[in-house]
Design a protein around this motif. Structure first.
Motif, PDB file in Angstrom:
ATOM      1  N   SER A  46       0.725  -1.293   0.160  1.00 41.59           N
ATOM      2  CA  SER A  46      -0.049   0.031   0.001  1.00 41.59           C
ATOM      3  C   SER A  46       0.835   1.347   0.067  1.00 41.59           C
ATOM      4  O   SER A  46       2.000   0.944   0.001  1.00 41.59           O
ATOM      5  CB  SER A  46      -0.949  -0.018   1.340  1.00 41.59           C
ATOM      6  N   GLY A  47       0.140   2.240  -0.355  1.00 46.47           N
ATOM      7  CA  GLY A  47       1.006   3.742  -0.139  1.00 46.47           C
ATOM      8  C   GLY A  47       1.086   4.356  -1.520  1.00 46.47           C
ATOM      9  O   GLY A  47       1.794   5.374  -1.552  1.00 46.47           O
ATOM     10  N   GLY A  48       0.718   3.710  -2.446  1.00 43.23           N
ATOM     11  CA  GLY A  48       1.034   4.242  -3.859  1.00 43.23           C
ATOM     12  C   GLY A  48       0.216   5.670  -3.999  1.00 43.23           C
ATOM     13  O   GLY A  48      -0.797   5.810  -3.094  1.00 43.23           O
ATOM     14  N   GLY A  49       0.216   6.501  -4.957  1.00 38.75           N
ATOM     15  CA  GLY A  49      -0.525   7.631  -5.377  1.00 38.75           C
ATOM     16  C   GLY A  49       0.298   8.494  -6.153  1.00 38.75           C
ATOM     17  O   GLY A  49       1.095   8.122  -7.061  1.00 38.75           O
ATOM     18  N   LEU A  50      -0.292   9.436  -6.479  1.00 38.60           N
ATOM     19  CA  LEU A  50      -0.043  10.330  -7.398  1.00 38.60           C
ATOM     20  C   LEU A  50       0.654  11.688  -6.752  1.00 38.60           C
ATOM     21  O   LEU A  50       0.126  12.380  -5.865  1.00 38.60           O
ATOM     22  CB  LEU A  50      -1.241  10.980  -8.390  1.00 38.60           C
ATOM     23  N   VAL A  51       1.950  12.011  -7.202  1.00 36.52           N
ATOM     24  CA  VAL A  51       2.546  13.138  -6.813  1.00 36.52           C
ATOM     25  C   VAL A  51       3.530  13.671  -7.872  1.00 36.52           C
ATOM     26  O   VAL A  51       3.467  13.276  -8.950  1.00 36.52           O
ATOM     27  CB  VAL A  51       3.749  12.502  -5.694  1.00 36.52           C
ATOM     28  N   GLN A  52       3.927  14.825  -7.330  1.00 33.38           N
ATOM     29  CA  GLN A  52       4.838  15.508  -8.447  1.00 33.38           C
ATOM     30  C   GLN A  52       6.393  15.359  -8.251  1.00 33.38           C
ATOM     31  O   GLN A  52       6.797  14.687  -7.135  1.00 33.38           O
ATOM     32  CB  GLN A  52       4.649  16.923  -8.199  1.00 33.38           C
ATOM     33  N   ALA A  53       6.828  15.423  -9.401  1.00 30.95           N
ATOM     34  CA  ALA A  53       8.312  15.434  -9.255  1.00 30.95           C
ATOM     35  C   ALA A  53       9.103  16.197  -8.135  1.00 30.95           C
ATOM     36  O   ALA A  53       8.728  17.251  -7.673  1.00 30.95           O
ATOM     37  CB  ALA A  53       9.196  15.940 -10.683  1.00 30.95           C
ATOM     38  N   GLY A  54       9.971  15.237  -7.364  1.00 38.29           N
ATOM     39  CA  GLY A  54      10.673  15.908  -6.208  1.00 38.29           C
ATOM     40  C   GLY A  54       9.926  15.668  -4.905  1.00 38.29           C
ATOM     41  O   GLY A  54      10.595  15.892  -3.843  1.00 38.29           O
ATOM     42  N   ASP A  55       8.877  15.108  -4.946  1.00 35.32           N
ATOM     43  CA  ASP A  55       8.135  14.776  -3.816  1.00 35.32           C
ATOM     44  C   ASP A  55       8.557  13.358  -3.238  1.00 35.32           C
ATOM     45  O   ASP A  55       9.192  12.746  -3.828  1.00 35.32           O
ATOM     46  CB  ASP A  55       6.631  14.617  -4.010  1.00 35.32           C
ATOM     47  N   SER A  56       7.616  12.975  -2.253  1.00 37.44           N
ATOM     48  CA  SER A  56       8.253  11.939  -1.494  1.00 37.44           C
ATOM     49  C   SER A  56       6.928  10.883  -1.245  1.00 37.44           C
ATOM     50  O   SER A  56       5.900  11.435  -1.085  1.00 37.44           O
ATOM     51  CB  SER A  56       8.804  12.108  -0.212  1.00 37.44           C
ATOM     52  N   LEU A  57       7.192   9.669  -1.253  1.00 40.31           N
ATOM     53  CA  LEU A  57       6.178   8.630  -0.902  1.00 40.31           C
ATOM     54  C   LEU A  57       6.854   7.521  -0.045  1.00 40.31           C
ATOM     55  O   LEU A  57       7.979   7.171  -0.311  1.00 40.31           O
ATOM     56  CB  LEU A  57       5.349   8.116  -2.033  1.00 40.31           C
ATOM     57  N   ARG A  58       5.978   7.045   1.026  1.00 36.58           N
ATOM     58  CA  ARG A  58       6.497   5.552   1.615  1.00 36.58           C
ATOM     59  C   ARG A  58       5.657   4.460   1.378  1.00 36.58           C
ATOM     60  O   ARG A  58       4.209   4.820   1.708  1.00 36.58           O
ATOM     61  CB  ARG A  58       6.600   5.870   3.221  1.00 36.58           C
ATOM     62  N   LEU A  59       6.188   3.630   0.651  1.00 35.27           N
ATOM     63  CA  LEU A  59       5.185   2.543   0.770  1.00 35.27           C
ATOM     64  C   LEU A  59       5.401   1.391   1.664  1.00 35.27           C
ATOM     65  O   LEU A  59       6.458   1.215   2.234  1.00 35.27           O
ATOM     66  CB  LEU A  59       5.743   1.666  -0.817  1.00 35.27           C
ATOM     67  N   SER A  60       4.291   0.530   1.974  1.00 34.73           N
ATOM     68  CA  SER A  60       4.367  -0.313   3.015  1.00 34.73           C
ATOM     69  C   SER A  60       4.038  -1.589   2.472  1.00 34.73           C
ATOM     70  O   SER A  60       3.143  -1.731   1.495  1.00 34.73           O
ATOM     71  CB  SER A  60       3.259   0.112   4.193  1.00 34.73           C
TER      72      SER A  60
END
Length: 120
Positions: A6-20
């Protein structure tokens, strides 16, 4: 063991995400845990992995992504920083009992995948 990513999504370049990646029916400490990704029209590729011997990263994500685990929650994470449009893909977590940690064929159990989309 079963895996749930889980944890995916739509972000902009330079942003961060954390997948679990939550493991059930077993403890991930018995396995090498890997993250792979598959972009449209491309083969599934190794991203990162952790085992009792250490952590491993693809050159394309080294310095930007970090894989970690939380034993108490039986969960593995992929922290993704400085995301680029080229990181857009479905990300999968997987568990391996043996074999090369960077080889997709070494992994026995796969989660369902979570989509990461990075816009420019």
């Amino acid at each position: 063991v079963q895996l749930q990513a889980s944890g995916g999504g739509l972000v902009q370049a330079g942003d961060s995400l954390r997948l679990s990646c939550a493991a059930s029916g077993g403890t991930f400490s018995r396995y090498a845990m890997g993250w792979f990704r598959q972009a449209p029209g491309k083969e599934r590729e190794f991203v990162a992995a952790r085992s009792i011997y250490g952590t491993y990263y693809a050159d394309s994500v080294k310095g930007r992504f970090t894989v970690s685990g939380e034993y108490a929650k039986n969960t593995v994470y992929l922290q993704m920083n400085s995301l680029e449009p080229e990181d857009t893909a479905v990300y999968y977590c997987a568990a391996s009992r043996s074999g090369s940690i960077t080889n997709v064929r070494s992994y026995d159990v796969w989660g369902q995948g979570t989509l990461v989309t990075v816009s420019s």
